[in-house]
Design a protein around this motif. Sequence first.
Motif, short mmCIF file in Angstrom:
data_model
loop_
_atom_site.label_atom_id
_atom_site.label_comp_id
_atom_site.label_asym_id
_atom_site.label_seq_id
_atom_site.Cartn_x
_atom_site.Cartn_y
_atom_site.Cartn_z
N SER A 1 0.97 -1.37 0.32
CA SER A 1 -0.22 -0.05 0.16
C SER A 1 0.86 1.23 -0.03
CB SER A 1 -0.94 0.00 1.07
OG SER A 1 -0.62 0.20 2.74
N GLU A 2 1.83 0.64 0.60
CA GLU A 2 2.60 2.41 0.62
C GLU A 2 3.54 2.21 -0.68
OE1 GLU A 2 5.64 1.56 3.92
OE2 GLU A 2 4.36 2.31 5.56
N LYS A 3 3.97 1.32 -1.43
CA LYS A 3 4.25 1.61 -2.38
C LYS A 3 3.25 2.25 -3.73
CE LYS A 3 7.32 -2.10 -2.05
NZ LYS A 3 7.41 -3.82 -3.05
N VAL A 4 2.67 1.67 -3.96
CA VAL A 4 1.15 2.00 -4.50
C VAL A 4 0.68 3.42 -4.39
CG1 VAL A 4 -1.51 1.43 -4.80
CG2 VAL A 4 0.18 0.18 -5.27
N ALA A 5 0.90 3.93 -2.97
CA ALA A 5 0.13 5.63 -2.65
C ALA A 5 1.12 6.93 -3.14
CB ALA A 5 0.13 4.99 -0.81
N GLU A 6 2.77 5.56 -2.98
CA GLU A 6 3.75 6.96 -2.85
C GLU A 6 4.19 6.87 -5.36
OE1 GLU A 6 8.25 7.44 -3.66
OE2 GLU A 6 7.56 5.84 -1.59
N LYS A 7 2.99 6.02 -5.36
CA LYS A 7 3.50 5.54 -6.77
C LYS A 7 2.22 7.05 -7.22
CE LYS A 7 2.75 2.75 -10.76
NZ LYS A 7 2.58 1.36 -11.34
N LYS A 8 0.52 6.59 -6.61
CA LYS A 8 0.19 7.76 -7.15
C LYS A 8 -0.50 9.53 -6.30
CE LYS A 8 -2.07 4.70 -9.25
NZ LYS A 8 -2.95 4.32 -10.30
N HIS A 9 1.01 9.28 -5.82
CA HIS A 9 1.70 10.28 -4.99
C HIS A 9 -0.12 11.10 -3.96
CE1 HIS A 9 4.41 12.13 -7.83
NE2 HIS A 9 3.37 11.14 -8.83
N MET A 10 -0.37 9.64 -3.11
CA MET A 10 -0.98 10.02 -2.39
C MET A 10 -0.44 9.28 -0.67
SD MET A 10 -4.03 7.76 -4.35
CE MET A 10 -5.58 8.30 -3.86
N THR A 11 -1.45 10.21 0.37
CA THR A 11 -0.75 9.56 1.64
C THR A 11 -1.58 8.05 1.98
OG1 THR A 11 -3.08 10.22 2.64
CG2 THR A 11 -1.02 11.96 2.68
N ARG A 12 -1.12 7.05 2.24
CA ARG A 12 -1.58 5.87 2.66
C ARG A 12 -2.62 5.69 2.81
NH1 ARG A 12 1.71 2.35 5.74
NH2 ARG A 12 1.61 3.66 7.88
N SER A 13 -3.47 7.20 4.15
CA SER A 13 -4.84 7.16 4.51
C SER A 13 -5.46 7.26 3.25
CB SER A 13 -4.88 8.85 5.27
OG SER A 13 -3.87 7.64 6.55
#
Length: 77
Positions: free
Chosen positions: A19-31
Amino acid sequence: MRSTSLVTISMPPEMVAESEKVAEKKHMTRSELLRAALRFYLEEASLEEAMYIAEKELASGRAKKLAKGGLVRLMRK
């Protein structure tokens, strides 16, 4: 006053890492990512429930299936 509620969940470490990888890729926080995922799930569940109800209504004869293009014709009236 806070406009959100704090929720704590448990996840396997691999899921957290992914989830951290995906969030970083999408420029989002994990929340933000988890809120978006839950929103998507809830919308899908709502759609599935609507489809289930529609199928029951069709099977019981209380609803009629529209012919191809029928919705467009109804909307133009």
